[in-house]
Motif scaffolding. Structure first.
Motif, PDB file in Angstrom:
ATOM      1  N   HIS A   1       5.473   4.576   0.479  1.00 23.47           N
ATOM      2  CA  HIS A   1       7.019   4.013   0.470  1.00 23.47           C
ATOM      3  C   HIS A   1       7.641   4.849   1.779  1.00 23.47           C
ATOM      4  O   HIS A   1       7.359   5.872   2.318  1.00 23.47           O
ATOM      5  CB  HIS A   1       7.715   4.624  -0.701  1.00 23.47           C
ATOM      6  CG  HIS A   1       7.364   3.863  -1.939  1.00 23.47           C
ATOM      7  ND1 HIS A   1       6.449   2.866  -2.281  1.00 23.47           N
ATOM      8  CD2 HIS A   1       8.074   3.777  -3.436  1.00 23.47           C
ATOM      9  CE1 HIS A   1       6.289   2.365  -3.373  1.00 23.47           C
ATOM     10  NE2 HIS A   1       7.473   2.757  -3.859  1.00 23.47           N
TER      11      HIS A   1
ATOM     12  N   LEU B   1      11.847   2.189  -0.214  1.00 21.47           N
ATOM     13  CA  LEU B   1      11.550   0.733   0.341  1.00 21.47           C
ATOM     14  C   LEU B   1       9.997   0.817  -0.138  1.00 21.47           C
ATOM     15  O   LEU B   1       9.086   1.567   0.756  1.00 21.47           O
ATOM     16  CB  LEU B   1      11.818   0.708   1.880  1.00 21.47           C
ATOM     17  CG  LEU B   1      11.520  -0.554   2.491  1.00 21.47           C
ATOM     18  CD1 LEU B   1      12.396  -0.643   3.793  1.00 21.47           C
ATOM     19  CD2 LEU B   1      10.194  -0.938   2.925  1.00 21.47           C
TER      20      LEU B   1
ATOM     21  N   MET C   1       6.506  -0.181   0.268  1.00 20.70           N
ATOM     22  CA  MET C   1       5.671  -0.709   1.555  1.00 20.70           C
ATOM     23  C   MET C   1       4.119  -0.977   1.283  1.00 20.70           C
ATOM     24  O   MET C   1       3.985  -2.294   1.554  1.00 20.70           O
ATOM     25  CB  MET C   1       5.726   0.312   2.557  1.00 20.70           C
ATOM     26  CG  MET C   1       5.371  -0.119   3.867  1.00 20.70           C
ATOM     27  SD  MET C   1       5.584   1.057   5.169  1.00 20.70           S
ATOM     28  CE  MET C   1       5.055   2.723   4.741  1.00 20.70           C
TER      29      MET C   1
ATOM     30  N   PRO D   1      13.072  -7.176   9.434  1.00 22.24           N
ATOM     31  CA  PRO D   1      11.881  -7.085   8.855  1.00 22.24           C
ATOM     32  C   PRO D   1      10.698  -6.462   9.729  1.00 22.24           C
ATOM     33  O   PRO D   1       9.942  -5.752   9.146  1.00 22.24           O
ATOM     34  CB  PRO D   1      11.643  -8.103   7.863  1.00 22.24           C
ATOM     35  CG  PRO D   1      12.952  -9.051   7.965  1.00 22.24           C
ATOM     36  CD  PRO D   1      13.663  -8.827   9.054  1.00 22.24           C
TER      37      PRO D   1
ATOM     38  N   VAL E   1       9.916  -2.581   9.695  1.00 22.97           N
ATOM     39  CA  VAL E   1       9.054  -2.064   8.906  1.00 22.97           C
ATOM     40  C   VAL E   1       7.768  -2.426   8.874  1.00 22.97           C
ATOM     41  O   VAL E   1       6.732  -1.668   8.475  1.00 22.97           O
ATOM     42  CB  VAL E   1       9.750  -2.173   7.569  1.00 22.97           C
ATOM     43  CG1 VAL E   1       9.095  -1.308   6.459  1.00 22.97           C
ATOM     44  CG2 VAL E   1      11.369  -1.713   7.676  1.00 22.97           C
ATOM     45  N   ASP E   2       7.568  -3.767   9.319  1.00 26.31           N
ATOM     46  CA  ASP E   2       6.251  -4.288   9.034  1.00 26.31           C
ATOM     47  C   ASP E   2       5.370  -3.829  10.307  1.00 26.31           C
ATOM     48  O   ASP E   2       3.998  -3.564   9.955  1.00 26.31           O
ATOM     49  CB  ASP E   2       6.226  -5.872   9.153  1.00 26.31           C
ATOM     50  CG  ASP E   2       5.163  -6.529   8.866  1.00 26.31           C
ATOM     51  OD1 ASP E   2       4.409  -6.132   7.731  1.00 26.31           O
ATOM     52  OD2 ASP E   2       4.613  -7.721   9.298  1.00 26.31           O
TER      53      ASP E   2
ATOM     54  N   ARG F   1       4.080  -0.727   8.139  1.00 26.12           N
ATOM     55  CA  ARG F   1       3.279  -1.416   7.124  1.00 26.12           C
ATOM     56  C   ARG F   1       1.869  -1.677   7.759  1.00 26.12           C
ATOM     57  O   ARG F   1       0.871  -1.375   7.247  1.00 26.12           O
ATOM     58  CB  ARG F   1       3.614  -2.494   6.315  1.00 26.12           C
ATOM     59  CG  ARG F   1       2.762  -3.071   5.139  1.00 26.12           C
ATOM     60  CD  ARG F   1       3.588  -3.903   4.375  1.00 26.12           C
ATOM     61  NE  ARG F   1       3.046  -4.405   3.177  1.00 26.12           N
ATOM     62  CZ  ARG F   1       2.334  -5.717   3.285  1.00 26.12           C
ATOM     63  NH1 ARG F   1       2.289  -6.421   4.182  1.00 26.12           N
ATOM     64  NH2 ARG F   1       1.873  -5.929   1.995  1.00 26.12           N
TER      65      ARG F   1
ATOM     66  N   PHE G   1       5.544  -9.955   3.604  1.00 26.89           N
ATOM     67  CA  PHE G   1       6.315  -8.671   3.329  1.00 26.89           C
ATOM     68  C   PHE G   1       7.690  -9.007   3.374  1.00 26.89           C
ATOM     69  O   PHE G   1       8.538  -9.361   4.263  1.00 26.89           O
ATOM     70  CB  PHE G   1       5.754  -7.825   4.099  1.00 26.89           C
ATOM     71  CG  PHE G   1       6.337  -6.435   4.100  1.00 26.89           C
ATOM     72  CD1 PHE G   1       6.234  -5.566   2.773  1.00 26.89           C
ATOM     73  CD2 PHE G   1       6.731  -5.531   5.277  1.00 26.89           C
ATOM     74  CE1 PHE G   1       6.939  -4.523   2.789  1.00 26.89           C
ATOM     75  CE2 PHE G   1       7.310  -4.317   4.917  1.00 26.89           C
ATOM     76  CZ  PHE G   1       7.373  -3.675   3.753  1.00 26.89           C
TER      77      PHE G   1
ATOM     78  N   PRO H   1      10.726  -6.374   3.348  1.00 27.40           N
ATOM     79  CA  PRO H   1      11.088  -4.880   3.050  1.00 27.40           C
ATOM     80  C   PRO H   1      12.708  -4.866   2.758  1.00 27.40           C
ATOM     81  O   PRO H   1      13.483  -5.359   3.106  1.00 27.40           O
ATOM     82  CB  PRO H   1      10.873  -4.348   4.479  1.00 27.40           C
ATOM     83  CG  PRO H   1      10.883  -5.514   5.442  1.00 27.40           C
ATOM     84  CD  PRO H   1      10.483  -6.629   4.587  1.00 27.40           C
ATOM     85  N   HIS H   2      12.939  -3.952   1.561  1.00 27.81           N
ATOM     86  CA  HIS H   2      14.142  -3.956   0.820  1.00 27.81           C
ATOM     87  C   HIS H   2      14.371  -2.760   0.084  1.00 27.81           C
ATOM     88  O   HIS H   2      13.264  -2.146  -0.037  1.00 27.81           O
ATOM     89  CB  HIS H   2      14.672  -5.071   0.247  1.00 27.81           C
ATOM     90  CG  HIS H   2      13.548  -5.244  -1.124  1.00 27.81           C
ATOM     91  ND1 HIS H   2      12.346  -5.755  -1.275  1.00 27.81           N
ATOM     92  CD2 HIS H   2      13.864  -4.349  -2.350  1.00 27.81           C
ATOM     93  CE1 HIS H   2      11.766  -5.636  -2.133  1.00 27.81           C
ATOM     94  NE2 HIS H   2      12.538  -4.668  -2.854  1.00 27.81           N
TER      95      HIS H   2
END
Length: 221
Positions: A34, A70, A72, A124, A127-128, A131, A154, A156-157
């Protein structure tokens, strides 16, 4: 490139989030990666702005600052992962995350999803990147076929509140759309490997390790 629909289109109805997923029950413990938000005071203020209004609406479970996260990338049930594998997963992730450039995202307007009210992380793709590195580290240790979830899709939030009942989203949508707020930029210095449970109708965890993102980031194994 236009923003994906999930970052702005509200669901029309909410349903109870707290049904038990396959393989889960009281007592289940799960390892997952996360992003967590201790000390992110600007984000906390944005969350407070919207939660003050959401608190007026029944059937919503608000998320305290300490449990903001978040979601992940899952790893697996704690019963299926050995201590040696955890050590190897952390070493692999440390190497891959150190190679990334620093990550900054923006949070602003909430979106109603079918089971929650969330703040999308924009863009997004930022964050990807994290991930993707984490997924590669899991594949390094457990093998490509052992990486849970799909690589694509994905979203992300950060969740502000989970729905605990079936209800129309109309009044909630009107309420959050009436609130004025400024966007908040959040730097993400680490990714956290955590041991998660949901015994108390809340996602709670203890942190196994925080792994730095970017070789200059502050964080420690």
């Amino acid at each position: 490139m236009p923003s994906p629909e999930w970052t702005y289109k509200h669901a029309t109805d909410l349903r109870d989030h707290w049904w038990w997923r396959p393989g889960w029950q009281v007592g289940t413990r799960f390892y997952t990666w996360h992003i967590t938000f201790d000390g992110q005071h600007e984000l906390h203020r944005l969350v407070d702005t919207y939660q003050a209004e959401l608190a007026r609406h029944p059937g919503l479970d608000l998320i305290p600052h300490q449990w903001l996260h978040l979601t992940m990338q899952g790893v697996g049930h704690a019963a299926d992962i050995t201590t040696d594998q955890i050590d190897s997963l952390l070493s692999a992730a440390q190497a891959r995350l150190a190679a990334l450039n620093p990550v900054t995202v923006e949070f602003h307007r909430p979106v109603i999803r079918p089971e929650a009210i969330v703040l999308p992380a924009l863009p997004p793709a930022e964050v990807d990147r994290i991930r993707t590195a984490v997924r590669a580290s899991i594949a390094d240790v457990l093998g490509p076929d052992a990486v849970p979830d799909q690589a694509d899709g994905f979203q992300p939030h950060v969740t502000l509140a989970y729905s605990s009942s079936a209800q129309s989203a109309d009044t909630i949508e009107s309420a959050i759309e009436s609130i004025s707020s400024e966007p908040v930029e959040v730097s993400i210095p680490t990714a956290s490997l955590i041991e998660l449970h949901r015994d108390n109708r809340m996602y709670e965890w203890h942190t196994i390790a925080e792994v730095p993102i970017d070789s200059q980031a502050n964080g420690a194994l």
